[in-house]
Design an enzyme around this catalytic site. Structure first.
Site: not given
Length: 349
Positions: A73, A75-77, A79
């Site tokens: 997503a 705001q992917s942690n 990523a």
């Protein structure tokens, strides 16, 4: 459970702390609450994906990859931590960011984890919600292969049997810490999304015959789908560990009543949980995963699901960087207005 048999890199700060939360426990008046601080794994503000990436990035290196591709997503942690791991290893990182919330807020789309993705040198492209993101990722990988690159693809959340080994290892670490402190753990609770964290914990604890029930608080999928995803991955992880048959269906429990209007959309309970942890224990949660996991735990305690005298361990999956993408969900009222008081006084004079 001999995890040294698997390729692994070591960049997480382990073991992560296991701490008692006395003020939160007192405020809720129920069981004794402890926290496993996987927000302290050290990689780009920490988080649970770091444990998975130790095994995933080692596999990428073993396969001769010169870049990694992953998806998540906006705001992917995951990523953000993948980009950081790639930077440490001198590998390129390309990210597909899925717009799951439809938010047009500048902070959500440019701040928080997105800012850190780019600070770590990653490149990215956006996708609308509802696509098969793993299929999209393979198409992008083919594009890079055609250009002469050697990409290694990592599924969302790092959630496959390789990544889940990181949380089988966490199960071993947690059990060792509990044994050293004579701490009987009655419940282990955490936010569950892409399934890898819960699957690894379930497989690891089952392989160790620990007898510690794991409760995942869902952040996206309905309960039947979430439990199916976790169970299938836990079974595959146990087989990878050399413990086929260790995981039974009753080991997998998810409560998906705290998702709210959708993935990445903060609920009143989530905001309350973030505020309580910050004000009572000085610990930062995030609005997508750990905040909703804590909201579920708090609500269950208030409803009497857990008894006084029991001991809960809340596994903190990290993600505080996302707070800077969600600034508008918090209202500090008079405290914020007080910052403007001197300027107003000068204008009045």
């Amino acid at each position: 459970m001999h995890l040294s048999r698997f390729p692994r890199l070591h960049f997480a700060h382990l073991p992560t702390p296991l701490e008692k939360l006395p003020r939160l426990s007192e405020a809720l008046g129920g069981p004794e609450i402890w926290i496993k601080r996987d927000d302290c794994t050290g990689l780009s503000t920490g988080g649970n994906k770091t444990r998975k990436l130790e095994f995933l990035m080692a596999e990428a290196q073993a396969q001769g990859a010169d870049m990694v591709i992953t998806q998540g997503a906006t705001q992917s942690n995951h990523a953000r931590q993948t980009a950081a791991a790639a930077a440490m290893l001198g590998m390129a990182c390309h990210i597909l960011l899925e717009d799951r919330t439809g938010s047009t807020e500048v902070d959500y789309n440019r701040n928080g984890n997105v800012l850190l993705d780019f600070l770590h040198g990653a490149t990215a492209e956006k996708r609308p919600s509802g696509l098969d993101m793993n299929q999209e990722m393979e198409r992008v990988a083919d594009r890079f292969r055609a250009a002469g690159r050697k990409p290694y693809t990592i599924p969302g959340g790092g959630s496959n049997p390789t990544g889940a080994l990181g949380y089988a290892n966490c199960a071993l670490e947690l059990l060792s810490q509990a044994n050293d402190r004579d701490l009987v753990i009655d419940h282990l609770i955490h936010a569950t999304g892409s399934a890898g964290t819960q699957a690894g914990l379930v497989a690891g604890l089952a392989a160790l015959n620990a007898g510690i029930p794991v409760l995942g608080i869902g952040v996206r999928a309905p309960k039947p789908k979430q439990e199916e995803n976790v169970f299938n991955l836990a079974v595959a992880t146990a087989e990878r560990l050399g413990c086929p048959g260790a995981v039974r269906r009753e080991h997998v429990v998810a409560d998906c009543d705290y998702v709210g209007p959708g993935y990445g959309m903060a609920t009143p309970g989530c905001i309350e949980a973030i505020t309580m942890f910050a004000e009572l224990e000085g610990i930062l949660l995030d609005p997508v995963y750990s905040g909703k996991g804590a909201a579920g735990m708090i609500d269950m305690i208030r409803k009497g699901r857990f008894r006084r005298g029991e001991r809960i361990v809340f596994l903190h999956t990290g993600g505080s960087a996302a707070l800077f993408g969600y600034t508008k969900i918090f209202d500090f009222g008079e405290r914020m207005q007080a910052l403007d008081a001197p300027a107003r006084a000068r204008e009045a004079a």
